[in-house]
Design an enzyme around this catalytic site. Sequence first.
Site, PDB file in Angstrom:
ATOM      1  N   ASP A 275      -0.487 -23.163  12.112  1.00 42.00           N
ATOM      2  CA  ASP A 275      -1.385 -24.188  11.551  1.00 42.00           C
ATOM      3  C   ASP A 275      -0.591 -25.408  11.102  1.00 42.00           C
ATOM      4  O   ASP A 275       0.621 -25.340  10.917  1.00 42.00           O
ATOM      5  CB  ASP A 275      -2.153 -23.574  10.364  1.00 42.00           C
ATOM      6  CG  ASP A 275      -3.411 -24.357  10.030  1.00 42.00           C
ATOM      7  OD1 ASP A 275      -3.767 -25.289  10.770  1.00 42.00           O
ATOM      8  OD2 ASP A 275      -4.044 -24.034   9.007  1.00 42.00           O
TER       9      ASP A 275
ATOM     10  N   HIS B  30     -12.296 -24.906  18.070  1.00 44.51           N
ATOM     11  CA  HIS B  30     -12.070 -25.573  16.777  1.00 44.51           C
ATOM     12  C   HIS B  30     -11.304 -26.891  16.912  1.00 44.51           C
ATOM     13  O   HIS B  30     -11.694 -27.903  16.317  1.00 44.51           O
ATOM     14  CB  HIS B  30     -11.334 -24.610  15.843  1.00 44.51           C
ATOM     15  CG  HIS B  30     -10.990 -25.176  14.507  1.00 44.51           C
ATOM     16  ND1 HIS B  30     -11.942 -25.676  13.641  1.00 44.51           N
ATOM     17  CD2 HIS B  30      -9.790 -25.337  13.874  1.00 44.51           C
ATOM     18  CE1 HIS B  30     -11.344 -26.104  12.551  1.00 44.51           C
ATOM     19  NE2 HIS B  30     -10.043 -25.919  12.658  1.00 44.51           N
TER      20      HIS B  30
HETATM   21  C1  HEM Z   1     -10.059 -21.238   7.160  1.00 43.25           C
HETATM   22  C2  HEM Z   1     -10.409 -22.338   7.790  1.00 43.25           C
HETATM   23  C3  HEM Z   1      -9.609 -22.946   8.907  1.00 43.25           C
HETATM   24  C4  HEM Z   1      -8.751 -22.368   9.796  1.00 43.25           C
HETATM   25  C5  HEM Z   1      -8.397 -20.898   9.922  1.00 43.25           C
HETATM   26  C6  HEM Z   1      -8.238 -23.422  10.635  1.00 43.25           C
HETATM   27  C7  HEM Z   1      -7.310 -23.240  11.646  1.00 43.25           C
HETATM   28  C8  HEM Z   1      -6.805 -24.246  12.438  1.00 43.25           C
HETATM   29  C9  HEM Z   1      -5.813 -24.065  13.461  1.00 43.25           C
HETATM   30  C10 HEM Z   1      -5.168 -22.734  13.812  1.00 43.25           C
HETATM   31  C11 HEM Z   1      -5.573 -25.264  14.034  1.00 43.25           C
HETATM   32  C12 HEM Z   1      -4.617 -25.567  15.192  1.00 43.25           C
HETATM   33  C13 HEM Z   1      -3.247 -25.917  14.759  1.00 43.25           C
HETATM   34  C14 HEM Z   1      -3.075 -27.305  14.249  1.00 43.25           C
HETATM   35  O1  HEM Z   1      -3.192 -28.282  14.993  1.00 43.25           O
HETATM   36  O2  HEM Z   1      -2.811 -27.414  13.062  1.00 43.25           O
HETATM   37  C15 HEM Z   1      -6.416 -26.229  13.354  1.00 43.25           C
HETATM   38  C16 HEM Z   1      -6.462 -27.573  13.640  1.00 43.25           C
HETATM   39  C17 HEM Z   1      -7.317 -28.462  13.017  1.00 43.25           C
HETATM   40  N1  HEM Z   1      -8.242 -28.184  12.051  1.00 43.25           N
HETATM   41 FE1  HEM Z   1      -8.588 -26.389  11.223  1.00 43.25          FE
HETATM   42  N2  HEM Z   1      -8.806 -24.603  10.244  1.00 43.25           N
HETATM   43  C18 HEM Z   1      -9.645 -24.364   9.193  1.00 43.25           C
HETATM   44  C19 HEM Z   1     -10.387 -25.293   8.511  1.00 43.25           C
HETATM   45  C20 HEM Z   1     -10.559 -26.599   8.885  1.00 43.25           C
HETATM   46  C21 HEM Z   1     -11.461 -27.533   8.258  1.00 43.25           C
HETATM   47  C22 HEM Z   1     -12.370 -27.235   7.057  1.00 43.25           C
HETATM   48  C23 HEM Z   1     -11.336 -28.711   8.926  1.00 43.25           C
HETATM   49  C24 HEM Z   1     -12.080 -30.012   8.681  1.00 43.25           C
HETATM   50  C25 HEM Z   1     -13.387 -30.067   8.502  1.00 43.25           C
HETATM   51  C26 HEM Z   1     -10.332 -28.532   9.946  1.00 43.25           C
HETATM   52  C27 HEM Z   1      -9.875 -29.516  10.785  1.00 43.25           C
HETATM   53  C28 HEM Z   1      -8.870 -29.359  11.709  1.00 43.25           C
HETATM   54  C29 HEM Z   1      -8.301 -30.454  12.479  1.00 43.25           C
HETATM   55  C30 HEM Z   1      -8.661 -31.934  12.383  1.00 43.25           C
HETATM   56  C31 HEM Z   1      -7.330 -29.894  13.311  1.00 43.25           C
HETATM   57  C32 HEM Z   1      -6.437 -30.620  14.311  1.00 43.25           C
HETATM   58  C33 HEM Z   1      -7.124 -30.784  15.629  1.00 43.25           C
HETATM   59  C34 HEM Z   1      -6.243 -31.531  16.614  1.00 43.25           C
HETATM   60  O3  HEM Z   1      -5.878 -32.663  16.307  1.00 43.25           O
HETATM   61  O4  HEM Z   1      -5.918 -30.972  17.653  1.00 43.25           O
HETATM   62  N3  HEM Z   1      -9.896 -27.233   9.898  1.00 43.25           N
HETATM   63  N4  HEM Z   1      -7.163 -25.573  12.391  1.00 43.25           N
END
Ligand code: HEM
Length: 501
Positions: free
Chosen positions: A194, A338
């Site tokens: 992450d 996601h």
């Molecule tokens: C427990 C809750 C969540 C989990 C397990 C999770 C997990 C992840 C993972 C594994 C990634 C891919 C790795 C990375 O690029 O960092 C990611 C990317 C991302 N997440 Fe989450 N996330 C969560 C909550 C959220 C929330 C609440 C938001 C916003 C509303 C969010 C927004 C994003 C964004 C903007 C990216 C980057 C996308 C990109 O630029 O490719 N995430 N998340």
Amino acid sequence: MANQQPLDINNVQGDILEGLGKKTELFFFFRIKAGQGLHFREHLRSIIPLITTTTEAKKFHQTIKEGKKEAANEGRHFPLIENSGVNISFSQKGLVALGITDDIGDKVFKDGMLADAANLGDNLTEWDSDFKKDIHGVFDITANSMVVLDRTLDHIKRIFRSGHKDATIEEVTQLRGQVRPGAESGHEHFGFNDGLSQPAVENVDAGVISEPGEAPVRQGVILLGRKGDDGLVFPPGTPPQHVTRPSWALDGSFLAFRYLKQLVPEFDTFLQENALKGIPPAPGNPTGADLLGARLVGRWKSGAPIDLTPLRDNPAFAKRQDFRFDPNNQERCPFAAHIRKTNPRSDLDGRGGTEIRRIIRRGIAFGPEVTEKEKRERRSSPDEKLERGLLFACYQSNLGNGFHFMQQSWANNRTFPPKTTTVPPVPAPGIDPIIGVATDNLPRQMVGASPDISGANTELDFSARWVISRGGEYFFTPSIPALKNTFAAPCHPGQHGRPEL
Ligand code: HEM
């Protein structure tokens, strides 16, 4: 009008543009004691030297990077360096308690997260009761260990005379996170790497991103008062409205904090029960459960984007950002995955792009590892002490464009990204399987996480949720000059008619 002076990163709190160095992190939510606004300001003045700036945070990371390189060259282990970082942010209620009455120009911030909960799809009965109380501010404290963290917390509490008659703050609640152990370090509790994809900020991160990525965002996408913080596109579809910021808002940022519980055994069981079929067993091939997980997130557990490596993980690709989704196709990455929901990249080419929606994320895992008993029973323990998840924090200059929009209009929206031109037409993408909530009371579902890898457009139902919101709040993280000259200034309430930017 955007500020024309070049940005000085000494003025910006360190978590926003760089991230505080951390193995452990504490969010200490406080209330300013009734009638103590002026004395609080005095105490705040003593705290300012403890606040970690972006320059300091960058220096710390550089030291670690060089130290690790040197240690690797000499074949020795690089020891943890003792460190601690501190940032401070205020809610709208906190601004009022301080007598700061200028309109900061962000409705979502001013109303607070409790008022926004229904829009985000939260169920208030699942919120921790502490987040239904008045919270005025939060200290974000990081350290290399819990011992150092507690030492910094004690220091701060002493300055605010906490526990004494003349205390100026009282604790509402505190939440502690820690980097997961061993090989899981940097991975959230479902097991995925992450914090990988972050927007590079113009003239701040140039040359620092290790892989060719997306175009940098203008500074004003993250910092108030800078170029790019000039239009409010909310509610969606309305013409941009001009935002007016008070002068003290310059180089501050809005922090959206979310306390998110994760149901890990339930998520793993779902992946196993719906494992994708048709993957030939060969060295390096994933299991069907691994592939399904990767299609829900859009990256493999290593972090490698499935758009670049759709059928097997390749850890060498973990940090790569140089991919653009094919807007008419979800065979490589589902539209509702996601990372595609939260940063649709080329899906929005010709539709205004994604720049104003970008956020900088600073989350940390909380809670213990899954126990053997939970694994056996394939169910999270009801024991609150075993609760685990993500303390999610993100920064942006405009909550209506950033977090709030992303959750409400992208993650929870079955018809996003818009796919009217797809040939042949496919059903609507569905809901973000990780964070999306079905606000229409229909089952959660997405398309493209097919139980058969050849049928990328097949629908998968997942009525259960694996991420539950336990609360949160919106905060404003002021610049260091604003902390000195406005937040800690020895003036009386009501004396804050400052010129606009
Ligand atoms: C427990 C809750 C969540 C989990 C397990 C999770 C997990 C992840 C993972 C594994 C990634 C891919 C790795 C990375 O690029 O960092 C990611 C990317 C991302 N997440 Fe989450 N996330 C969560 C909550 C959220 C929330 C609440 C938001 C916003 C509303 C969010 C927004 C994003 C964004 C903007 C990216 C980057 C996308 C990109 O630029 O490719 N995430 N998340």
